[in-house]
Write a protein that holds these residues in place. Sequence first.
Motif, mmCIF file in Angstrom:
data_model
loop_
_atom_site.group_PDB
_atom_site.id
_atom_site.type_symbol
_atom_site.label_atom_id
_atom_site.label_comp_id
_atom_site.label_asym_id
_atom_site.label_seq_id
_atom_site.Cartn_x
_atom_site.Cartn_y
_atom_site.Cartn_z
ATOM 1 N N MET A 254 -9.621 0.576 7.762
ATOM 2 C CA MET A 254 -10.944 0.640 8.381
ATOM 3 C C MET A 254 -11.787 1.635 7.602
ATOM 4 O O MET A 254 -11.398 2.789 7.416
ATOM 5 C CB MET A 254 -10.812 1.080 9.854
ATOM 6 N N VAL A 255 -12.944 1.160 7.147
ATOM 7 C CA VAL A 255 -13.907 2.021 6.454
ATOM 8 C C VAL A 255 -15.042 2.259 7.438
ATOM 9 O O VAL A 255 -15.686 1.309 7.890
ATOM 10 C CB VAL A 255 -14.438 1.330 5.179
ATOM 11 N N LEU A 256 -15.249 3.518 7.808
ATOM 12 C CA LEU A 256 -16.197 3.814 8.887
ATOM 13 C C LEU A 256 -17.123 4.965 8.518
ATOM 14 O O LEU A 256 -16.702 5.933 7.884
ATOM 15 C CB LEU A 256 -15.417 4.173 10.159
ATOM 16 N N ARG B 114 -15.746 -7.705 8.940
ATOM 17 C CA ARG B 114 -14.296 -7.730 8.789
ATOM 18 C C ARG B 114 -14.024 -8.607 7.580
ATOM 19 O O ARG B 114 -14.419 -9.784 7.541
ATOM 20 C CB ARG B 114 -13.593 -8.295 10.033
ATOM 21 N N ILE B 115 -13.386 -8.033 6.573
ATOM 22 C CA ILE B 115 -13.140 -8.707 5.298
ATOM 23 C C ILE B 115 -11.635 -8.827 5.153
ATOM 24 O O ILE B 115 -10.959 -7.839 4.834
ATOM 25 C CB ILE B 115 -13.746 -7.866 4.151
ATOM 26 N N GLY B 116 -11.079 -9.987 5.454
ATOM 27 C CA GLY B 116 -9.626 -10.097 5.515
ATOM 28 C C GLY B 116 -9.113 -9.106 6.547
ATOM 29 O O GLY B 116 -9.585 -9.104 7.689
ATOM 30 N N ASP B 117 -8.216 -8.212 6.142
ATOM 31 C CA ASP B 117 -7.686 -7.215 7.072
ATOM 32 C C ASP B 117 -8.304 -5.841 6.862
ATOM 33 O O ASP B 117 -7.685 -4.815 7.143
ATOM 34 C CB ASP B 117 -6.158 -7.139 6.939
ATOM 35 N N LEU B 118 -9.540 -5.840 6.349
ATOM 36 C CA LEU B 118 -10.260 -4.577 6.164
ATOM 37 C C LEU B 118 -11.549 -4.616 6.980
ATOM 38 O O LEU B 118 -12.275 -5.616 6.965
ATOM 39 C CB LEU B 118 -10.575 -4.377 4.671
ATOM 40 N N ALA C 233 -7.526 4.728 7.446
ATOM 41 C CA ALA C 233 -8.993 4.737 7.575
ATOM 42 C C ALA C 233 -9.621 5.636 6.519
ATOM 43 O O ALA C 233 -9.020 6.626 6.077
ATOM 44 C CB ALA C 233 -9.394 5.207 8.966
ATOM 45 N N TYR C 234 -10.825 5.254 6.108
ATOM 46 C CA TYR C 234 -11.602 6.036 5.143
ATOM 47 C C TYR C 234 -12.987 6.291 5.721
ATOM 48 O O TYR C 234 -13.600 5.368 6.278
ATOM 49 C CB TYR C 234 -11.744 5.273 3.818
ATOM 50 N N LEU C 235 -13.475 7.522 5.560
ATOM 51 C CA LEU C 235 -14.813 7.871 6.040
ATOM 52 C C LEU C 235 -15.823 7.729 4.911
ATOM 53 O O LEU C 235 -15.544 8.078 3.754
ATOM 54 C CB LEU C 235 -14.831 9.311 6.563
#
Length: 268
Positions: free
Chosen positions: A188-190, A161-165, A219-221
Motif C-alpha cells: 500500500m502506497v499512501l 488498486r493496481i494488481g495487488d498494490l 506500506a510506503y508513505l
Amino acid sequence: MKFRFLGTGTSVGVPQIGCSCRTCTSSDFRDRRRRCGAYVSTENGAFLIDTPPELREACIAYRVSKVDAVVLTHAHMDHVAAFDDVRRFNTINGGVPLTCYCSAETEDQMHRIFPYISAKGGENGLFRPQILFDNSEVFEIAGVRVERLKVEHGFPCCGYRIGDLGYISDCHEIPDETIAMLRGVDVMVLNCLREREHPTHLSFARARAYLDRIAPKKAYLIHMCHDFTHAEWLEKLAGTNVEPAYDGLEIDCHAICNSINESRKQHE
Ligand SMILES: [Zn+2]
Ligand SMILES: [Zn+2]
Ligand SMILES: [Zn+2]
C-alpha cells in the motif's frame, strides 16, 4: 510487476523554495522529494501514474523510455503540470495516441487546463500530446488489472488498486468501500503529509489508522513535506511494516510478497 517512485514529495516539493530547514538543506539524496508520480512496468508494458512537474527529469534519471498509458489521480498542478511531456512517448511510440485513464471530472479539468490538447485541426506534428481519454473505472494495462478508487481530498479524488498494490497519493479521508477494496493488498502506497493534521491530506496518525484497517503486507508513505527527514521517518517507523518512500526507489511487488511469506515461514 515493478513499481518505481518518480516523486514522493508534497505539492511544493522538498527542498522548498527559500527554506533552510534541516530537511531542505540535507545532503541525504532521499531528502530530495520531487512531486508525486510513479512508473509501473511489467514484461507486457508500462504506464505512468500522474505527470508531475519533474516528470522529464525523473524519466531521464531512471531511464524510462516505454510508456503505453497514463493514469491520473486528479488534476492538481503537482500531479499534471508536465502533461505536455508525454509527447515524447507519442514520438517513441510512432505517433500512436496514449490512452489517459482518469475520472470524467479530471478529464473535464484537463481540457480546461490544457485546451490545446483537444483542439481540432491546426498544425501537423507532435506539438501537442496525442491523447485518448478513457473514463473506465476498471481497465487493464500491461496485463495488470487496474481499478479506480474513491477518496476524499477536499473534493472527490481518485486512488487506484493496481494488481495487488494500492496507490493513494492525495486524500484526507478514505471511505469504507475503498478500504474494503484494498484490504490485504501486498503493498500500500499512501500519502502522509506530516505529523500535524491538515484539512485535505493525511496526517501521520490518520495514515497509520487507515493502514491498520487496510492491513497491507508492506506500506510506503509518500507526499511528505519537509517537517521530517527520511532518516527521522525511518526512526519513527522502526519495527513496523511501513517505510517512507524516496525518489527513485523501485520495488518488485512479487519479490516483496515472497520475502514476507518467507520470513513468516521462518518465524512459524
Ligand atoms: Zn498532491
Ligand atoms: Zn524546509
Ligand atoms: Zn491534490
